[in-house]
Design a protein around this motif. Structure first.
Motif, short mmCIF file in Angstrom:
data_model
loop_
_atom_site.label_atom_id
_atom_site.label_comp_id
_atom_site.label_asym_id
_atom_site.label_seq_id
_atom_site.Cartn_x
_atom_site.Cartn_y
_atom_site.Cartn_z
N LEU A 183 0.60 -1.24 -0.11
CA LEU A 183 0.12 -0.17 0.01
C LEU A 183 0.92 1.38 0.06
O LEU A 183 0.43 2.16 -0.98
N GLU A 217 3.08 10.04 -7.11
CA GLU A 217 2.61 9.40 -6.03
C GLU A 217 0.96 9.30 -5.95
O GLU A 217 0.50 8.54 -5.90
N TYR A 228 -1.78 6.01 -6.10
CA TYR A 228 -2.80 5.82 -5.34
C TYR A 228 -4.19 5.94 -6.23
O TYR A 228 -4.95 5.34 -5.70
N ALA A 284 -3.92 3.05 -9.18
CA ALA A 284 -3.81 1.72 -9.03
C ALA A 284 -4.46 1.18 -7.54
O ALA A 284 -5.01 -0.15 -7.48
N LYS A 285 -4.65 1.92 -6.71
CA LYS A 285 -5.40 1.79 -5.31
C LYS A 285 -6.76 2.76 -5.20
O LYS A 285 -6.66 3.77 -5.99
N HIS A 286 -7.60 2.41 -4.66
CA HIS A 286 -8.58 3.13 -4.46
C HIS A 286 -8.60 4.03 -3.30
O HIS A 286 -9.29 4.09 -2.45
N VAL A 287 -7.58 5.16 -3.20
CA VAL A 287 -7.31 5.97 -2.41
C VAL A 287 -7.50 7.22 -3.16
O VAL A 287 -7.03 7.59 -4.35
N VAL A 312 -4.21 12.85 -1.31
CA VAL A 312 -3.02 12.46 -1.28
C VAL A 312 -2.07 13.58 -1.60
O VAL A 312 -0.84 13.85 -1.01
N TYR A 337 -0.91 -1.62 10.42
CA TYR A 337 -0.54 -0.16 9.59
C TYR A 337 -0.80 1.00 10.63
O TYR A 337 -0.23 2.12 10.38
N PHE A 340 -4.91 9.94 3.97
CA PHE A 340 -5.69 9.38 2.71
C PHE A 340 -6.05 8.01 2.73
O PHE A 340 -6.53 7.49 2.11
N PHE A 341 -5.75 7.38 4.06
CA PHE A 341 -6.03 6.10 4.12
C PHE A 341 -7.33 6.01 5.05
O PHE A 341 -7.64 6.94 5.95
N TRP A 383 -9.11 -3.10 4.05
CA TRP A 383 -8.55 -3.47 2.71
C TRP A 383 -9.43 -3.36 1.45
O TRP A 383 -8.80 -3.38 0.32
N THR A 425 -11.70 -1.37 0.68
CA THR A 425 -11.67 -0.02 0.39
C THR A 425 -10.59 0.31 -0.68
O THR A 425 -10.76 1.04 -1.64
N VAL A 426 -9.27 -0.07 0.11
CA VAL A 426 -8.36 0.57 -0.74
C VAL A 426 -7.79 -0.19 -1.95
O VAL A 426 -7.11 0.39 -2.87
#
Lengths: 292, 310
Positions: A177, A224, A228, A231-234, A239, B76, B179-180, B247, B249-250
């Motif tokens: 992550l 960066e 996020y 590729a990630k659901h952030v 960010v 985390y 942002f997490f 997890w 979600t991200v």
């Protein structure tokens, strides 16, 4: 053809060159440190995994350091630095080779399984292409190959740029992550590419280097946040926002890249002014190579 | 006709080890383990009373050294590395309260000590399989999640249980990453939660659960990948909707809601066919449901659905 070990610490004219000896020691240091720690204290709960990550990260770092030779030469006017590039490139290839061997060891050298994994997992495919490309560059790095390939040598060795990109993509993809480390490396790589995009006459100018600082930091932040977001659901907006929350979060990757590239610009400024106020060298001394 | 298939632990009385042997074995084991642990675990306030080990969940392999289990942790909230155990020592674990809410007859807040008075503790040695293809064998002290559910008195409309971990930026540097999607949320269906294997742990190696392992109280779901077993619980919510887990979600394509262990369903980035045992460092085959199929396979009639294993 005779191989002499002394090429490892001597310059082209065969004289001992302390800087080259220092660089040799520096490229060996991570490997020696890892081997010593592994044999004396072990590497924790998952030793192979730790070693794989450590060696791969250093391979990528060395690859980026080898790409810093050109800017360093231009900024500090030291043409001779180019003689260090082969050693740095070979060291990068060696670490990345070791990275692959350790991965195979972790997979108990089951060739079929390893081949399947490389084909199935995109990040492994990308990593393997990088490895193969670097092996080709290492194999053609000798003087003899340089002569044989003539103009094509340069064309072939320009592959190092796309290979570095692939190596960085692999580093992003393998992260669970947190991509802070790969983002810093990608940011420094962006600075190296931005520097090359400068007009030749500006490549030694401190002012141009100061201009690169915000650009490199911005590139890092975009890389960066882009990762996020894609590729990630952030949420990428958050960010990006995090970059300015320095007081609560400390420096984010873009901040670190900003600090590093600012340091380069300051060093270049220092050199610029110290040269300007230095009395001209007596004409009897050895011919001065003027860089930039 | 009633067809009953005997489970692995259902053995005749005649095969049982005489009580005296078991008690004697526990005493020697307890002393040995206790003194070995004293060097590794920092003082953690009160010691938990010795509780008896449930042998029906025999893991079939040696217990992982405590030193590894307490120093190699994915948590985390404390940081994205595995070596967060030192950082985690700063987390104050007394007093600790848990909020129980959602579809329950009476939402309430319960203090750790009060909760422990209402349950009976036992020790279970479970296999623990991380989604990252490594595994440990861990002696947990705690009580079945089902007894907590009984205490909570959920309404019949409750279909899921959501578990929420602590978020406290003062002690947890990892949660500063804004942002997490903190807090960490995990979830089970009510049927999964009532399965006899689903466990709430408050102890480890006969001592109070240290913070890096999710102290003072955590979930343990041994047939699912480790990230399902939420740590340092502060809230348990009964709901009729599938919880949005951290997890999922991200990174939904890599760490889904179900996450049942299955050697045949790969993670997108690696095979799950084998796992590395921490401690001995052996690579061993992974078992479906982490080897707990006889208890949990019936929860998942549609075994063909790959989403159940991701």
């Amino acid at each position: 053809m005779k191989l002499r070990l002394s090429v490892l610490w001597c310059d082209r004219s065969g004289r001992f060159w302390p800087l080259k000896a220092l660089v040799l020691a520096a490229v060996l240091a991570p490997g020696i440190w890892l081997a010593a720690r592994w044999s004396l204290f072990g590497l924790g709960a998952r030793p192979l995994n730790t070693a794989i990550h450590f060696v791969g990260l250093w391979g990528l770092r060395l690859l980026l350091i080898s790409l810093a030779v050109t800017p360093a030469r231009g900024i500090f006017g030291l043409v001779k630095l180019v003689q260090l590039r082969r050693m740095l490139g070979l060291a990068a290839a060696a670490y990345i080779g070791a990275h692959f061997v350790l991965y195979c060891l972790d997979q108990q050298f089951q060739a079929v399984h390893i081949a399947q994994e490389i084909l199935r997992r995109h990040y492994l495919t990308i990593g393997f292409i990088t490895l193969t490309g670097l092996a080709a560059l290492a194999a053609t790095s000798t003087d003899a190959m340089l002569r044989r390939l003539r103009r094509n040598w340069k064309r072939l060795h320009r592959l190092v740029y796309p290979l570095a990109v692939l190596g960085l993509v692999h580093a992003f993809m393998q992260a669970k992550l947190d991509v802070s480390q790969p983002a810093i490396l990608a940011g420094l790589f962006s600075w190296e590419m931005l520097y090359r995009a400068l007009p030749k006459r500006l490549q030694a100018s401190p002012w141009a280097l100061f201009l690169l600082v915000p650009l490199a930091a911005l590139a890092t932040a975009i890389e960066e946040a882009g990762w996020y977001g894609l590729a990630k659901h952030v949420p990428w907006q958050r960010v990006l926002e995090a970059n300015v929350m320095v007081r609560t979060l400390g420096l984010r990757p873009a901040g670190w890249v900003g600090v590093a590239t600012l340091a380069i610009a300051l060093l270049a400024t220092l050199r610029h002014f110290s040269r300007r106020f230095r009395p001209p060298a007596p004409s009897a001394s050895a011919p001065v190579v003027v860089g930039g | 006709m009633l067809i009953r298939i005997a489970r692995g632990w259902e053995i005749p009385e005649s095969k049982a080890t005489p009580e005296a042997f078991v008690l004697g074995r526990r005493r020697t084991l307890g002393i040995g383990l206790g003194s070995a642990l004293a060097t590794f675990l920092p003082k953690m306030g009160h010691t938990q009373q010795m509780v008896s080990r449930s042998h029906r969940y025999d893991p079939g392999r040696p217990i992982t050294p405590a030193q590894i289990v307490t120093t190699y942790n994915n948590f985390y909230e404390f940081g994205s590395d595995k070596d967060i155990w030192e950082t985690a020592q700063g987390l104050p674990m007394h007093p600790w309260v848990i909020r129980i809410e959602g579809l329950v007859s009476k939402p309430r807040t319960i203090a750790m000590e009060d909760l422990l008075k209402q349950v009976s503790l036992e020790e279970r040695v479970y296999r623990h399989r991380c989604v990252e293809a490594w595994a440990m064998t861990v002696p947990w002290t705690g009580f079945p999640l089902a007894s907590l559910i009984r205490l909570a008195q959920p309404l019949s409309s409750a279909r899921y249980v959501a578990f929420q971990s602590l978020v406290d930026a003062k002690y947890m540097p990892g949660v500063a990453e804004p942002f997490f999607p903190w807090p960490y949320i995990e979830g089970l269906t009510i049927e999964e939660a009532n399965n006899e294997l689903a466990f709430i742990a408050t102890g480890l190696y006969g001592k109070p659960l240290p913070p890096q392992n999710g102290g003072p109280i955590r979930l343990v779901v041994p047939w699912k990948y480790g990230f399902k077993s939420a740590k340092s619980l502060v809230k348990i919510t009964f709901t009729d909707r599938q919880p949005h887990t951290f997890w999922e979600t991200v990174s939904p394509q890599e760490y889904g809601f179900w996450a049942n262990v299955n050697p045949e369903v790969s993670h997108p980035r690696w095979s799950q066919a084998t796992e590395r045992l921490l401690g001995s460092d052996e690579r061993v085959p992974t078992q479906i449901y982490n080897g707990y199929g006889e208890w949990v396979a019936s929860l998942y009639p549609n075994k063909k659905d790959k989403r159940l294993f991701m």
